[in-house]
Write an enzyme that holds these catalytic residues in place. Structure first.
Site, PDB file in Angstrom:
ATOM      1  N   LYS A 189       1.085   3.481  -3.707  1.00  0.00           N
ATOM      2  CA  LYS A 189      -0.006   4.481  -3.945  1.00  0.00           C
ATOM      3  C   LYS A 189      -0.605   4.838  -2.674  1.00  0.00           C
ATOM      4  CE  LYS A 189      -0.966   1.921  -8.058  1.00  0.00           C
ATOM      5  NZ  LYS A 189      -1.636   0.630  -8.334  1.00  0.00           N
ATOM      6  N   ILE A 208      -9.130   6.514 -12.093  1.00  0.00           N
ATOM      7  CA  ILE A 208      -9.947   7.092 -11.023  1.00  0.00           C
ATOM      8  C   ILE A 208      -9.375   8.476 -10.648  1.00  0.00           C
ATOM      9  CG2 ILE A 208     -10.985   7.018  -8.797  1.00  0.00           C
ATOM     10  CD1 ILE A 208     -10.810   3.986  -8.952  1.00  0.00           C
ATOM     11  N   VAL A 215      -2.087   7.127  -9.024  1.00  0.00           N
ATOM     12  CA  VAL A 215      -2.806   6.445  -8.074  1.00  0.00           C
ATOM     13  C   VAL A 215      -4.005   6.004  -8.624  1.00  0.00           C
ATOM     14  CG1 VAL A 215      -3.674   6.260  -5.622  1.00  0.00           C
ATOM     15  CG2 VAL A 215      -1.857   7.760  -6.218  1.00  0.00           C
TER      16      VAL A 215
HETATM   17  N1  HSE Z   1       0.361  -2.630 -11.669  1.00  0.00           N
HETATM   18  C1  HSE Z   1      -0.502  -1.580 -11.156  1.00  0.00           C
HETATM   19  C2  HSE Z   1      -1.826  -2.241 -11.015  1.00  0.00           C
HETATM   20  C3  HSE Z   1      -0.868  -0.494 -12.509  1.00  0.00           C
HETATM   21  O1  HSE Z   1      -1.736  -3.403 -11.180  1.00  0.00           O
HETATM   22  O2  HSE Z   1      -2.742  -1.700 -10.389  1.00  0.00           O
HETATM   23  C4  HSE Z   1      -1.782   0.644 -12.105  1.00  0.00           C
HETATM   24  O3  HSE Z   1      -0.967   1.504 -11.041  1.00  0.00           O
END
Ligand code: HSE
Ligand code: NAP
Length: 433
Positions: free
Chosen positions: A207, A138, A134
């Site tokens: 996420k 960060i 996630v």
């Molecule tokens: N494909 C994801 C994004 C990668 O662009 O945030 C990071 O989790």
């Protein structure tokens, strides 16, 4: 010095090769922080001959990634292949059966199969760490699970997809075309293997489901996330939003309400004066609202090899230090099933873009529908004059239940004078009016 911690990495793509490089470049630093050396002993990927810009040397190669879980020279299985099905799940399941620690960046797997993972954890002396799943670099998992452990969390929200934020920022600042910017995001290693996961809000929805599970102590439930992507956003939307004092962001919101948990991932208009409006490029920003701490904000790189490797290796250091925690910060059998709130009862104000024929009575017809659906207008904008031709009209509403707004939009879309499907976006002011 203590015995080395032996790492097996499955997946040597954008993230896996960065993890390998970081472990090599910072070997001395990591070994002093972890109080023991950390050494990669085995790896797996699909194509052994591929040039990945890393030197594998004597590291053992497994054609079958699941073999890493049975390898006696592997203490920690680092899963960086991705996908909720197939090899990634089989590898994690096998590693837990063998009571090994797993580190993963795989949000799809945790969001879609969190219940199965918790069931495996109940029977295992191993564990799963997933900081990188996630918001890239960060430390939001650590933030919620440790730093805010004393709080009842009321809401978690923010920008959770670097690819979409990069695309929206570039479209807004340079007027560049959607597909051209997406190609650049792919080249920079931000996008998922299937970039529709990014642009359709699925990756960010995964996420959000994980954050909601952690924040509210329930099994992540992606099926309860209302998910919309950014494909329908046009330069016109961006221009009108600017004119009205807003920026467009793909925003995830998980909120505990009296009727259950609301989860949505969709493009929203946010006031230009809000900090989140200024989160640009591949950055992510996550707010958590706790009953004692109030609101906290964490911001940083949300995608790309190096920031994600930073999060993966932080988890590896925790394992080396013997500091691992339960998946959701509570015993696996204490996680409840998520009770979703009915999102159509959510109150909000809206931005509606219509393409209508420039002829008498059109706005009157639209207004009549809004009146009948109990939606009150705040503003109406029309630019230019082209009698009989399609022109854009932008409406913004006062606060209204989402269900009423959706009913009105459905009826407006059926008017003969409305020549393109209406485009509705929520205006999110974060409770500040
Ligand atoms: N494909 C994801 C994004 C990668 O662009 O945030 C990071 O989790
Ligand atoms: P990627 O560049 O596509 O790399 C995937 C790697 O996995 C490749 O090395 C591939 O091998 C290997 N692989 C795939 N299927 C395999 C199989 N069945 N057996 C063995 N190896 C297999 O993906 P990525 O961007 O590094 O992402 C990896 C994970 O991190 C995903 O879960 C993703 O969601 C997550 N993540 C990515 C980012 C990011 O910014 N990219 C950020 C946070 C989290 P080959 O190289 O030989 O094809």
């Amino acid at each position: 010095m203590n015995a080395p911690l032996k790492i097996g990495i499955a997946g040597l793509g954008t993230v896996g090769s960065s993890v390998f490089r970081l472990l090599e470049e910072h070997a001395a630093l990591l070994s002093s922080r972890a109080q023991r050396p950390v050494a990669v002993t085995a790896v797996s990927a699909r194509n052994k001959g591929k040039d990945r810009g890393i030197h594998l040397g004597n590291v053992k190669w497994h054609d079958n990634p699941v073999a890493l879980a049975d390898d006696k020279d592997v203490d920690v299985v680092v899963e960086l292949m991705g996908g909720a099905e197939g090899a990634a799940f089989d590898l994690i399941a096998r590693a837990l059966e063998n009571n090994k620690q797993v580190v993963t960046a795989n949000k799809a797997l945790l969001a879609l199969r969190g219940g199965e993972v918790l069931a495996l954890l109940k029977k295992s002396r191993g564990g799963i760490s997933y900081e990188a799943a996630v918001a890239g670099g960060i430390p939001i998992i650590k933030g919620l699970r440790e730093g805010l452990a004393a709080n009842k969390i009321r809401a978690v929200y923010g920008i959770l997809n670097g690819t979409c934020n990069f695309i929206l920022s570039e479209m807004s600042s340079t007027g560049r075309d959607f597909s051209d910017v997406l190609k650049e995001a792919q080249a920079k290693g931000y996008a998922e293997a299937d970039p529709s996961f990014d642009v359709d809000g699925i990756d960010a929805g995964h996420k959000l489901a994980i954050l909601a599970g952690l924040a509210f102590g329930c099994v992540p439930d992606f099926s309860a996330v209302q998910t919309k992507g950014i494909r329908n956003i046009t330069p016109l939307d961006i221009e009108f939003a600017e004119e009205l004092g807003y920026r467009i962001k793909l925003l995830g919101i998980a909120r505990q309400t009296e009727k259950g948990i609301e989860q949505s991932m969709e493009p929203c208009l946010v006031p230009k004066s809000s900090p989140i409006a200024h989160v640009e490029g591949a950055l992510n920003a996550v707010y958590a609202d706790g009953d004692y701490v109030g609101k906290i904000l964490m911001m940083g790189a949300g995608a790309g090899g190096k920031p994600t490797a930073s999060a993966v290796v932080a988890d590896i250091i925790d394992v080396a230090r013997g500091r691992t925690l339960p998946l959701l910060g509570l015993a696996p059998d204490q996680a409840s099933a998520l009770k979703p709130a009915n999102i159509s009862e959510r109150i909000g104000s809206y931005f509606l873009r219509l393409i209508v024929l420039d002829q008498p009575g059109v706005i009157a017809d639209v207004s009549a529908i809004l009146r009948d659906c109990h939606v009150s207008l705040e503003s109406v904008l029309q630019r230019g004059r082209s009698p009989g031709q399609p022109v854009p009209v932008i409406l913004t509403s006062h606060e209204t239940p989402e269900g009423d707004m959706l009913k009105a939009v459905g009826l407006i879309g059926k008017l003969k004078s409305v020549v393109e499907p209406p485009h509705l976006m929520r205006i999110e002011t974060f409770g500040s009016g």
